[in-house]
Write a protein that holds these residues in place. Structure first.
Motif, PDB file in Angstrom:
ATOM      1  N   GLY A  50      53.663  22.847  59.414  1.00  0.00           N
ATOM      2  CA  GLY A  50      54.070  21.905  60.199  1.00  0.00           C
ATOM      3  C   GLY A  50      53.684  20.476  59.422  1.00  0.00           C
ATOM      4  O   GLY A  50      52.985  20.567  58.208  1.00  0.00           O
ATOM      5  N   PRO A  51      53.967  19.454  59.880  1.00  0.00           N
ATOM      6  CA  PRO A  51      53.893  18.187  59.272  1.00  0.00           C
ATOM      7  C   PRO A  51      52.443  17.933  58.635  1.00  0.00           C
ATOM      8  O   PRO A  51      52.064  17.080  57.548  1.00  0.00           O
ATOM      9  N   ALA A  52      51.436  18.149  59.596  1.00  0.00           N
ATOM     10  CA  ALA A  52      50.024  18.104  59.381  1.00  0.00           C
ATOM     11  C   ALA A  52      49.594  19.033  58.523  1.00  0.00           C
ATOM     12  O   ALA A  52      48.266  18.648  57.896  1.00  0.00           O
ATOM     13  N   PHE A  53      50.416  19.828  57.732  1.00  0.00           N
ATOM     14  CA  PHE A  53      49.760  21.187  57.031  1.00  0.00           C
ATOM     15  C   PHE A  53      49.040  20.267  55.717  1.00  0.00           C
ATOM     16  O   PHE A  53      47.864  20.918  55.311  1.00  0.00           O
ATOM     17  N   PRO A  54      49.578  19.275  54.869  1.00  0.00           N
ATOM     18  CA  PRO A  54      49.003  18.870  53.746  1.00  0.00           C
ATOM     19  C   PRO A  54      47.533  18.298  54.134  1.00  0.00           C
ATOM     20  O   PRO A  54      46.590  18.229  53.316  1.00  0.00           O
ATOM     21  N   ARG A 101      36.233  15.154  59.692  1.00  0.00           N
ATOM     22  CA  ARG A 101      36.996  14.003  60.267  1.00  0.00           C
ATOM     23  C   ARG A 101      38.334  14.093  59.622  1.00  0.00           C
ATOM     24  O   ARG A 101      39.319  13.807  60.729  1.00  0.00           O
ATOM     25  N   MET A 102      38.690  14.462  58.475  1.00  0.00           N
ATOM     26  CA  MET A 102      40.068  14.334  58.058  1.00  0.00           C
ATOM     27  C   MET A 102      40.726  15.530  58.749  1.00  0.00           C
ATOM     28  O   MET A 102      42.195  15.475  59.042  1.00  0.00           O
ATOM     29  N   ALA A 103      39.937  16.619  58.996  1.00  0.00           N
ATOM     30  CA  ALA A 103      40.706  17.918  59.635  1.00  0.00           C
ATOM     31  C   ALA A 103      41.007  17.260  61.233  1.00  0.00           C
ATOM     32  O   ALA A 103      42.296  17.555  61.839  1.00  0.00           O
ATOM     33  N   GLU A 104      40.106  16.483  61.930  1.00  0.00           N
ATOM     34  CA  GLU A 104      40.498  15.980  62.937  1.00  0.00           C
ATOM     35  C   GLU A 104      41.785  15.061  62.960  1.00  0.00           C
ATOM     36  O   GLU A 104      42.556  14.970  63.966  1.00  0.00           O
ATOM     37  N   THR A 144      61.117   4.349  59.110  1.00  0.00           N
ATOM     38  CA  THR A 144      59.793   3.973  58.856  1.00  0.00           C
ATOM     39  C   THR A 144      58.546   4.648  59.216  1.00  0.00           C
ATOM     40  O   THR A 144      57.547   4.782  58.648  1.00  0.00           O
ATOM     41  N   ASP A 145      58.906   5.405  60.333  1.00  0.00           N
ATOM     42  CA  ASP A 145      57.674   6.356  60.673  1.00  0.00           C
ATOM     43  C   ASP A 145      57.434   7.573  59.688  1.00  0.00           C
ATOM     44  O   ASP A 145      56.393   8.053  59.334  1.00  0.00           O
ATOM     45  N   GLN A 146      58.487   7.929  59.126  1.00  0.00           N
ATOM     46  CA  GLN A 146      58.617   8.870  58.020  1.00  0.00           C
ATOM     47  C   GLN A 146      57.742   8.511  56.877  1.00  0.00           C
ATOM     48  O   GLN A 146      56.838   9.235  56.418  1.00  0.00           O
ATOM     49  N   GLU A 147      58.171   7.193  56.346  1.00  0.00           N
ATOM     50  CA  GLU A 147      57.390   6.614  55.578  1.00  0.00           C
ATOM     51  C   GLU A 147      55.994   6.521  55.513  1.00  0.00           C
ATOM     52  O   GLU A 147      55.068   6.880  54.484  1.00  0.00           O
ATOM     53  N   SER A 148      55.623   5.956  56.554  1.00  0.00           N
ATOM     54  CA  SER A 148      53.972   5.972  57.113  1.00  0.00           C
ATOM     55  C   SER A 148      53.424   7.063  57.028  1.00  0.00           C
ATOM     56  O   SER A 148      52.296   7.317  56.523  1.00  0.00           O
ATOM     57  N   SER A 149      54.122   8.161  57.509  1.00  0.00           N
ATOM     58  CA  SER A 149      53.728   9.647  57.668  1.00  0.00           C
ATOM     59  C   SER A 149      53.430  10.031  56.328  1.00  0.00           C
ATOM     60  O   SER A 149      52.038  10.742  55.729  1.00  0.00           O
ATOM     61  N   GLU A 150      54.160   9.890  55.406  1.00  0.00           N
ATOM     62  CA  GLU A 150      54.134  10.316  53.855  1.00  0.00           C
ATOM     63  C   GLU A 150      53.013   9.630  53.234  1.00  0.00           C
ATOM     64  O   GLU A 150      52.164  10.115  52.394  1.00  0.00           O
ATOM     65  N   THR A 151      52.906   8.509  53.517  1.00  0.00           N
ATOM     66  CA  THR A 151      51.795   7.366  52.698  1.00  0.00           C
ATOM     67  C   THR A 151      50.634   7.782  53.083  1.00  0.00           C
ATOM     68  O   THR A 151      49.564   7.954  52.443  1.00  0.00           O
ATOM     69  N   LEU A 152      50.462   8.260  54.578  1.00  0.00           N
ATOM     70  CA  LEU A 152      49.153   8.861  55.158  1.00  0.00           C
ATOM     71  C   LEU A 152      48.965  10.115  54.646  1.00  0.00           C
ATOM     72  O   LEU A 152      47.516  10.305  53.915  1.00  0.00           O
ATOM     73  N   ILE A 153      49.822  10.967  54.480  1.00  0.00           N
ATOM     74  CA  ILE A 153      49.428  12.332  53.775  1.00  0.00           C
ATOM     75  C   ILE A 153      49.131  12.050  52.355  1.00  0.00           C
ATOM     76  O   ILE A 153      48.050  12.879  52.042  1.00  0.00           O
ATOM     77  N   PHE A 154      49.764  11.288  51.811  1.00  0.00           N
ATOM     78  CA  PHE A 154      49.321  10.970  50.114  1.00  0.00           C
ATOM     79  C   PHE A 154      47.911  10.404  50.020  1.00  0.00           C
ATOM     80  O   PHE A 154      47.164  11.077  49.186  1.00  0.00           O
TER      81      PHE A 154
END
Length: 200
Positions: free
Chosen positions: A30-34, A66-69, A152-162
């Motif tokens: 899923g998207p949160a896997f990384p 915390r990161m897992a949460e 925009t949402d996709q970009e913020s998600s990718e930046t958060l994961i990075f």
């Protein structure tokens, strides 16, 4: 800027119980896997060492949890409470990072090996920027939920994961470098909080 705390301050922190009971969530596609994978990687590294008598290990384990949460909430920011929790977790991780920096810097300052000291300080220097970026991006993602367009949402998600991946990797490097530097501390340095005991 005040000078970094001497290594002796490590002995003043009240010891916390071992954290063996912390259970990380199962990795799932899923998207949160990384984010979950990055948290698990730090957790696996930190649990190689007993948390008893070692504040650095204690903090690293706490940050992984915390990161897992945060990963759990990554795709669940639709309701207000989840968004608030995401922001709170990002702030808590930023505070954990500050504490880790203080402790690791004290270890570096007490290390007699110049190469080990410089390596540790280089890793430590990366932490403030990454943790600040993570806090900002998490806040943006939480506050713009339902208001931003898909791109925009996709970009913020990718930046958060990075940033999540970068922070977990950097904490792993600080932990490893701190253990190496702790082998060569100045004579008389109080290192009660730096007991590096391998977990069988």
């Amino acid at each position: 800027t005040p000078p970094p705390p001497p290594a002796e301050v490590l002995a003043k922190k009240e010891p916390e119980p071992d954290c063996e009971e912390i259970r990380m969530p199962e990795l799932r596609d899923g998207p949160a896997f990384p984010i979950l994978a990055a948290a698990r990687s730090l957790h696996d590294e930190a649990t190689k060492w007993s948390a008893e008598g070692n504040a650095l290990v204690q903090i690293a384990r706490k940050m992984a949890q915390r990161m897992a949460e945060m990963g759990r909430l990554f795709d669940d920011t639709g309701d207000l409470e989840s968004r608030k929790e995401l922001i709170q977790l990002a702030k808590a991780i930023a505070n954990d990072t500050k504490e880790l920096i203080k402790l690791a810097t004290a270890v570096a300052n007490a290390c007699t090996d110049r190469r080990l000291k410089q390596t540790l300080l280089q890793f430590v220097d990366r932490l403030p920027t990454i943790s600040t970026q993570l806090r900002i991006v998490a806040t943006v993602k939480a506050t713009q939920c339902g208001q931003a367009d898909e791109r925009t949402d996709q970009e913020s998600s990718e930046t958060l994961i990075f940033n999540a991946q970068n922070l977990m990797q950097s904490v792993k490097e600080v932990l490893t470098a701190s253990q190496s530097a702790s082998i060569k501390l100045k004579s008389g340095t109080t290192s009660a909080e730096l007991m590096w005991n391998r977990v069988d």
